[in-house]
Design a protein around this motif. Structure first.
Motif, mmCIF file in Angstrom:
data_model
loop_
_atom_site.group_PDB
_atom_site.id
_atom_site.type_symbol
_atom_site.label_atom_id
_atom_site.label_comp_id
_atom_site.label_asym_id
_atom_site.label_seq_id
_atom_site.Cartn_x
_atom_site.Cartn_y
_atom_site.Cartn_z
ATOM 1 N N UNK A 89 -5.640 8.054 -8.344
ATOM 2 C CA UNK A 89 -4.950 6.955 -9.022
ATOM 3 C C UNK A 89 -4.447 5.926 -8.026
ATOM 4 N N UNK A 90 -3.784 6.380 -6.972
ATOM 5 C CA UNK A 90 -3.215 5.439 -6.003
ATOM 6 C C UNK A 90 -4.290 4.781 -5.141
ATOM 7 N N UNK A 91 -5.336 5.532 -4.758
ATOM 8 C CA UNK A 91 -6.389 4.964 -3.909
ATOM 9 C C UNK A 91 -7.154 3.850 -4.621
ATOM 10 N N UNK A 92 -7.188 3.907 -5.952
ATOM 11 C CA UNK A 92 -7.967 2.929 -6.717
ATOM 12 C C UNK A 92 -7.427 1.509 -6.573
ATOM 13 N N UNK A 93 -6.193 1.356 -6.081
ATOM 14 C CA UNK A 93 -5.604 0.024 -5.950
ATOM 15 C C UNK A 93 -6.064 -0.713 -4.695
ATOM 16 N N UNK A 94 -6.604 0.011 -3.703
ATOM 17 C CA UNK A 94 -6.862 -0.614 -2.402
ATOM 18 C C UNK A 94 -7.859 -1.773 -2.434
ATOM 19 N N UNK A 117 -8.987 -11.401 0.989
ATOM 20 C CA UNK A 117 -8.208 -11.817 2.173
ATOM 21 C C UNK A 117 -8.667 -11.123 3.441
ATOM 22 N N UNK A 118 -8.967 -9.825 3.372
ATOM 23 C CA UNK A 118 -9.270 -9.061 4.583
ATOM 24 C C UNK A 118 -10.726 -8.632 4.676
ATOM 25 N N UNK A 119 -11.485 -8.769 3.611
ATOM 26 C CA UNK A 119 -12.889 -8.340 3.625
ATOM 27 C C UNK A 119 -13.611 -8.984 2.446
ATOM 28 N N UNK A 120 -14.940 -9.033 2.545
ATOM 29 C CA UNK A 120 -15.721 -9.562 1.424
ATOM 30 C C UNK A 120 -15.979 -8.486 0.379
ATOM 31 N N UNK A 121 -15.845 -7.219 0.770
ATOM 32 C CA UNK A 121 -16.045 -6.125 -0.170
ATOM 33 C C UNK A 121 -15.343 -4.878 0.329
ATOM 34 N N UNK A 122 -14.980 -3.989 -0.593
ATOM 35 C CA UNK A 122 -14.311 -2.746 -0.207
ATOM 36 C C UNK A 122 -14.645 -1.671 -1.232
ATOM 37 N N UNK A 123 -15.003 -0.495 -0.742
ATOM 38 C CA UNK A 123 -15.292 0.661 -1.590
ATOM 39 C C UNK A 123 -14.452 1.834 -1.082
ATOM 40 N N UNK A 124 -13.745 2.490 -1.985
ATOM 41 C CA UNK A 124 -12.936 3.652 -1.618
ATOM 42 C C UNK A 124 -13.552 4.888 -2.251
ATOM 43 N N UNK A 125 -13.819 5.885 -1.411
ATOM 44 C CA UNK A 125 -14.405 7.140 -1.907
ATOM 45 C C UNK A 125 -13.465 8.301 -1.626
ATOM 46 N N UNK A 126 -13.356 9.196 -2.584
ATOM 47 C CA UNK A 126 -12.594 10.425 -2.440
ATOM 48 C C UNK A 126 -13.574 11.563 -2.632
ATOM 49 N N UNK A 127 -13.818 12.289 -1.552
ATOM 50 C CA UNK A 127 -14.922 13.238 -1.592
ATOM 51 C C UNK A 127 -16.222 12.457 -1.666
ATOM 52 N N UNK A 128 -17.089 12.793 -2.601
ATOM 53 C CA UNK A 128 -18.346 12.060 -2.792
ATOM 54 C C UNK A 128 -18.254 11.039 -3.924
ATOM 55 N N UNK A 129 -17.099 10.955 -4.552
ATOM 56 C CA UNK A 129 -16.963 10.071 -5.712
ATOM 57 C C UNK A 129 -16.379 8.723 -5.309
ATOM 58 N N UNK A 130 -16.953 7.654 -5.857
ATOM 59 C CA UNK A 130 -16.399 6.317 -5.652
ATOM 60 C C UNK A 130 -15.219 6.137 -6.596
ATOM 61 N N UNK A 131 -14.044 5.926 -6.019
ATOM 62 C CA UNK A 131 -12.824 5.777 -6.817
ATOM 63 C C UNK A 131 -12.684 4.358 -7.342
ATOM 64 N N UNK A 156 0.837 -1.205 0.000
ATOM 65 C CA UNK A 156 0.000 0.000 0.000
ATOM 66 C C UNK A 156 0.873 1.256 0.000
ATOM 67 N N UNK A 157 1.927 1.263 0.819
ATOM 68 C CA UNK A 157 2.826 2.414 0.850
ATOM 69 C C UNK A 157 3.518 2.592 -0.498
ATOM 70 N N UNK A 158 3.915 1.475 -1.118
ATOM 71 C CA UNK A 158 4.567 1.559 -2.429
ATOM 72 C C UNK A 158 3.621 2.164 -3.474
ATOM 73 N N UNK A 159 2.377 1.721 -3.468
ATOM 74 C CA UNK A 159 1.413 2.227 -4.442
ATOM 75 C C UNK A 159 1.098 3.699 -4.194
ATOM 76 N N UNK A 160 1.015 4.089 -2.926
ATOM 77 C CA UNK A 160 0.754 5.495 -2.619
ATOM 78 C C UNK A 160 1.908 6.377 -3.084
ATOM 79 N N UNK A 161 3.127 5.846 -2.979
ATOM 80 C CA UNK A 161 4.295 6.626 -3.385
ATOM 81 C C UNK A 161 4.478 6.662 -4.897
#
Length: 508
Positions: free
Chosen positions: A179-184, A191-205, A167-172
């Motif tokens: 762009x970097x948040x979209x990888x999470x 492995x860690x969850x059944x689902x994951x959504x990343x939002x930046x502001x009100x937009x789903x990345x 994660x640190x490598x992708x952020x850097x």
């Protein structure tokens, strides 16, 4: 079937007494005997059944740590039960079975052990012996559980560390948070969850979910991404019923995302400030060019009008004005070159000419400056290099030499030496500029070709652009500028200009 519960609690320090033991025997009297024996010893979690057909369901419901099993029972033989237990036990798991039977034959014992029984005791049994066997098997079970738990913790810690590192490598890797948040999501699902959504502001990345229908999301965990105390986005983690989320892990992921967002904001602000500074410098430099040209022209004119017996003070003053105007004009040209370089507008115009011509012009320009500082300046051509003809941009070559030699003269003490040595082949011009100055500290070398960088912040002998521009011109020719220096032992700059290489846009 019934479950025996005793009111007396086992000592907390005894980790064996609260372990679940399943008793299987078709004789209730035998079950009562075992129940009483184990209860007296302090075992509190006893499950019993006289019907061998219930064993599979009881194992699934109570997950016993030890099974005491009779062999000869109606409806189902104990060996059948052993076979089924072996098939349904998770690979790598250790669930011991102690066989208690009246069948004392070697065949019965061998078949039971072959099917997974861990121990074998014949009836009638000695109570002390049974308790000893029970204690040994439970102790082994506890040790196995401890080892498995330690292994799982180590594997989880390793996986956690690997996730955070990736994660640190992708952020850097990008200064654009979207762009970097979209990888999470792809990193944490499944492995860690059944689902994951990343939002930046009100937009789903980005988002991702497991395709396993047995792990449909039933709950959500939301972690805010904060930068400078303000929420800039969030991570929505979905998990199935009965699953837990590593909250500390996702908090760390979000914290690193927030730091990356802040770094991106600061970098963007710095870029804007740099662009504004360079825009201002370009405007000032452009406006200064003409007035400085006028000052230099009139200084030359006044100097030419001086009589032969003119007083020394006036002649020196005019020379100082002329030299000052020349220096300022060179600084102005450097500032204008900065704008051209940033915009990719640096022009290289090659023409066929004698290699020695721009070298001689540079020497004529620089020799008075060297003489004024009592420094010996020499230009040395190897072989017939000065007479060779080659396609070069003479004016830009003079500019490179002016910057490199001027820098050497700036830092070389009186009675020092600055030497320019060059050689030309059919393909390349190679140039070395060496001085006997104090050299450059190792920690300064990585910054040497950085725009506006100066070894001493208070140094007012330039604006820190000469070496940066020299490198840009060389690289625009398709060449390379390098430096070798040892603190206290002088410095040598070396550059090459390939004659056949295409000119290219220079990128910092």
């Amino acid at each position: 079937m019934s479950t025996t519960q005793m009111p007396a609690a086992a000592p907390a320090a005894d980790r064996l007494r609260d372990r679940t033991i399943l008793l299987v025997d078709d004789e209730e009297a035998n079950l009562d005997l075992l129940d009483a024996l184990l209860t007296a010893e302090g075992y509190t979690a006893l499950v019993r059944t006289s019907d061998a057909r219930e064993v599979t369901a009881l194992v699934a419901r109570h997950a016993p740590d030890l099974i005491l099993l009779d062999l000869h029972m109606p409806h189902r033989h104990g060996l059948e039960v052993l076979g089924e237990l072996r098939e349904t036990t998770t690979p790598g798991d250790y669930r011991p079975v102690l066989v208690l039977t009246a069948d004392a034959t070697w065949e019965a014992k061998e078949r039971a052990l072959a099917l997974g029984a861990r121990d074998f005791v014949t009836k009638p049994f000695d109570a002390t012996e049974v308790l000893l066997r029970v204690g040994n098997l439970l102790e082994t079970r506890v040790l196995h559980d401890d080892q498995r738990a330690a292994r799982e913790r180590a594997e989880a810690a390793e996986a956690r560390a690997a996730l955070l590192a990736e994660w640190s490598r992708l952020l850097a890797s990008s200064l654009d948070p979207s762009t970097s948040f979209a990888h999470l999501p792809r990193l944490v699902v499944p492995r860690w969850a059944t689902g994951c959504v990343v939002r930046l502001g009100d937009a789903v990345i980005a988002e991702a979910r497991t395709g396993d229908p047995t792990r449909l999301p039933e709950a959500m965990h939301v972690v805010a991404i904060a930068s400078e105390g303000e929420t800039v986005g969030d991570i929505v983690v979905e998990h199935a019923h009965g699953e837990t989320i590593d909250g500390a892990l996702f908090a760390e992921l979000a914290a690193r995302a927030g730091q990356a967002a802040e770094h991106a904001r600061l970098f963007a602000a710095a870029e804007r400030a740099t662009q504004e500074r360079e825009r201002l410098l370009a405007v000032v430099a452009h406006d200064l060019r003409n007035p400085l040209g006028v000052v230099g022209m009139y200084a030359e004119m006044l100097a030419s009008m001086q009589p032969e017996d003119a007083d020394e003070y006036t002649s020196a003053a005019l020379a100082t004005i002329r030299d000052g105007a020349t220096t300022m004009q060179r600084l102005v040209e450097d500032l204008l070159d900065v704008s051209a370089l940033r915009e990719g507008a640096l022009r290289i115009h090659r023409t066929e000419q004698r290699v020695g011509a721009p070298m001689e012009e540079a020497e004529r320009m620089l020799r008075p400056l060297a003489a004024a500082r009592a420094i010996a300046l020499g230009f040395l051509a190897e072989g017939d290099s000065a007479q060779r003809s080659a396609p070069i941009d003479g004016a830009r070559l003079v500019q490179v030499l002016s910057n490199l030699v001027g820098n050497a003269l700036k830092f070389t003490p009186e009675r020092g030496v600055v030497e320019v040595r060059y050689t030309a082949s059919d393909e390349t011009l190679e140039v070395w500029v060496s001085d006997t100055g104090p050299g450059i500290a190792a920690e300064d070398l990585p910054h040497l070709f950085t725009a506006f960088w100066q070894r001493e912040p208070k140094d007012r002998r330039g604006v820190g652009l000469g070496l940066w521009i020299a490198r840009a011109i060389v690289e625009a020719h398709g060449g390379r500028l390098q430096v070798q220096s040892h603190h206290g032992h002088g410095t040598t700059f070396h550059f090459s200009l390939p004659f056949s290489a295409p000119t290219r846009r220079w990128e910092d």
